[in-house]
Design an enzyme around this catalytic site. Structure first.
Site, PDB file in Angstrom:
ATOM      1  N   TYR A 169      81.245  -1.623  95.278  1.00  0.00           N
ATOM      2  CA  TYR A 169      81.843  -2.659  94.148  1.00  0.00           C
ATOM      3  C   TYR A 169      82.187  -1.625  92.873  1.00  0.00           C
ATOM      4  CZ  TYR A 169      81.264  -6.990  96.270  1.00  0.00           C
ATOM      5  OH  TYR A 169      81.251  -8.058  96.960  1.00  0.00           O
ATOM      6  N   LYS A 225      73.316   0.868 107.282  1.00  0.00           N
ATOM      7  CA  LYS A 225      74.300   1.403 108.358  1.00  0.00           C
ATOM      8  C   LYS A 225      74.274   3.082 108.522  1.00  0.00           C
ATOM      9  CE  LYS A 225      77.387   0.836 111.657  1.00  0.00           C
ATOM     10  NZ  LYS A 225      77.286   0.141 112.650  1.00  0.00           N
ATOM     11  N   ASP A 261      76.766  -9.142 100.003  1.00  0.00           N
ATOM     12  CA  ASP A 261      77.583  -9.949  99.846  1.00  0.00           C
ATOM     13  C   ASP A 261      78.021 -10.427 101.082  1.00  0.00           C
ATOM     14  OD1 ASP A 261      79.733 -11.160  98.109  1.00  0.00           O
ATOM     15  OD2 ASP A 261      81.060  -9.924  99.397  1.00  0.00           O
ATOM     16  N   ASP A 307      76.623 -14.852 102.490  1.00  0.00           N
ATOM     17  CA  ASP A 307      77.459 -15.885 102.956  1.00  0.00           C
ATOM     18  C   ASP A 307      76.880 -16.364 104.242  1.00  0.00           C
ATOM     19  OD1 ASP A 307      78.776 -16.045 100.585  1.00  0.00           O
ATOM     20  OD2 ASP A 307      80.658 -16.208 101.604  1.00  0.00           O
TER      21      ASP A 307
HETATM   22  C1  IPM Z   1      79.434 -13.333  95.150  1.00  0.00           C
HETATM   23  C2  IPM Z   1      81.065 -13.114  95.186  1.00  0.00           C
HETATM   24  C3  IPM Z   1      81.406 -12.092  94.110  1.00  0.00           C
HETATM   25  C4  IPM Z   1      81.118 -10.823  95.011  1.00  0.00           C
HETATM   26  C5  IPM Z   1      83.013 -12.234  93.906  1.00  0.00           C
HETATM   27  C6  IPM Z   1      83.267 -13.369  93.283  1.00  0.00           C
HETATM   28  C7  IPM Z   1      83.465 -11.077  93.058  1.00  0.00           C
HETATM   29  O1  IPM Z   1      81.487 -13.217  96.173  1.00  0.00           O
HETATM   30  O2  IPM Z   1      78.901 -13.668  94.060  1.00  0.00           O
HETATM   31  O3  IPM Z   1      78.799 -13.089  96.042  1.00  0.00           O
HETATM   32  O4  IPM Z   1      81.549 -10.281  95.630  1.00  0.00           O
HETATM   33  O5  IPM Z   1      79.724 -10.464  94.420  1.00  0.00           O
HETATM   34 MG    MG Z   2      80.098 -13.307  97.875  1.00  0.00          MG
END
Ligand code: IPM
Ligand code: MG
Length: 366
Positions: free
Chosen positions: A147, A196, A252, A256
């Site tokens: 990032y 990884k 990230d 999710d």
């Molecule tokens: C999260 C989101 C962010 C990230 C985006 C909106 C930049 O997906 O907080 O997980 O990737 O960190």
């Molecule tokens: Mg995210």
């Protein structure tokens, strides 16, 4: 003078609605426990672009730094229709979020993924995989890795080429690993470090440093897991996890996945911490522009983020407990927003409410 200064980032989409409800609950807590909270409104993301032309300003950073903690709703809009996404990437709403994480040095992102017994029916996994529930915490490194590595796009002899770089130094790895082991001690004493290391140098360093840190925590079990295997294990046997420690990009993606496995992302809070008590607290879900302004959003993740803020930044444990208990009671009573409406585990009668009614009912239950 107020006891605490709380930064309040309403943000975009459903952000303003859910933050309003979380503040209502916080005000009820303040009243009941004899505190006073002063809110400092801070612009971020699309709301900041509309007002100032930039997703994050120096004033916003300074305002956040002047607070004890910051509570945030959500930022961003519909990438297909919103004018914010016609801007260059560094001026879009997401750049504001990444910028504030970096500016406030919020390197430790805590994302709990918990299966609520009242909502067990929402879990998309077969019942025998989740019996007895699960309760894991993803500790995601938030200010390094892909990032924030150097990136650029070039064109050579008519061939376009893009480069992103994944960099970690040992200090960045050590400080997040220490946070993960500290938190594991308050939970079930297990850390799964995800990398990884069969391919990436950054992962081999990650693994080596995590092992060094682990020596100071002989009471905490450490295991290493490759990220592809972890993605699989999360749906195969989520119960095996306590604290998952991982770098920014893996975290990230895995967070999710973990939230989806609970079936109720509208319930999941998160905290982003630096090396002081300061933190930024936000729901794990996004800004849901499709239902914005319709009083349909679930404010519970934001309300639980406010509870995390009381616990981790303001040291108000019993007040945080009061919020958690209020949410639990309200769920048990069968009150539901639309996103968790059909998920009744006990065959009880459910009552559908909107965002503001859910907020008031929880505030009343505090
Ligand atoms: C999260 C989101 C962010 C990230 C985006 C909106 C930049 O997906 O907080 O997980 O990737 O960190
Ligand atoms: Mg995210």
């Amino acid at each position: 003078m107020a006891d605490f200064r709380i930064g309040s980032i309403a943000g975009d989409g459903i952000g303003p609605e859910i933050v309003t409800q979380a503040r209502l609950v916080l005000d009820r807590v303040a009243e009941k426990y004899g505190h006073s909270f002063e809110y400092v409104d801070i612009l971020l993301g699309g709301a900041s672009i509309d007002a100032t032309g930039k997703p994050l300003t120096n004033e916003a950073i300074a305002a956040a730094k002047s607070c004890d903690a910051v509570l945030m709703g959500s930022i961003g809009g519909d990438a297909k229709t919103s004018p914010w996404y016609k801007l260059e990437p560094s001026l879009r709403p997401e750049a504001g979020l990444l910028g504030i994480r970096k500016a406030l040095n919020l390197f430790a992102n805590l994302r709990p993924a918990v299966l609520y017994p009242q909502l067990a029916g929402a879990c998309p996994l077969k019942e025998h995989l989740t019996e007895g529930g699960f309760d894991m915490l993803i500790m995601r490194e938030l200010t390094g890795g892909l990032y924030f590595g150097e990136r650029h796009t070039t064109e050579e002899n008519g061939v376009r080429k893009a480069v992103d770089t994944l960099t970690y130094d040992e200090n960045e790895i050590r400080r997040i690993a220490i946070k993960a082991f500290d938190i594991a001690r308050k939970r079930r004493n297990k850390v799964t470090s995800v990398d990884k290391a069969n391919v990436l140098d950054s992962s081999r360093l990650w693994r080596a440093v995590v092992e060094e840190v682990a020596k100071d925590y002989p009471d905490v079990e450490l295991e290493h897991m490759l990220v592809d295997n972890c993605a699989m294990q999360l749906v195969r046997q989520p119960k095996q996890f306590d604290v998952i420690l991982t770098e920014n990009m893996f975290g990230d993606i895995l967070s999710d996945e973990a939230s989806m496995v609970t079936g109720s992302i509208g319930m999941l809070a998160s905290a982003s911490l630096n090396d002081t008590r300061f933190g930024l607290y936000e729901p794990s879900h996004g800004s849901a522009p499709d239902i914005a302004g319709q009083d349909k959003a679930n404010p519970i993740a934001t309300i639980l983020s406010a509870s995390m803020m009381l616990r981790y930044s303001l040291d108000l444990d019993k007040e945080a407990d009061a919020i958690d208990k209020a949410v639990d009671c309200v769920l048990s009573s069968g009150v539901r927003t639309g996103d968790i409406m059909n998920e009744n585990a006990e065959g009880k009668e459910l009552k559908l409410v909107g965002c503001s009614e859910m907020g008031s009912i929880i505030a009343d239950a505090v």
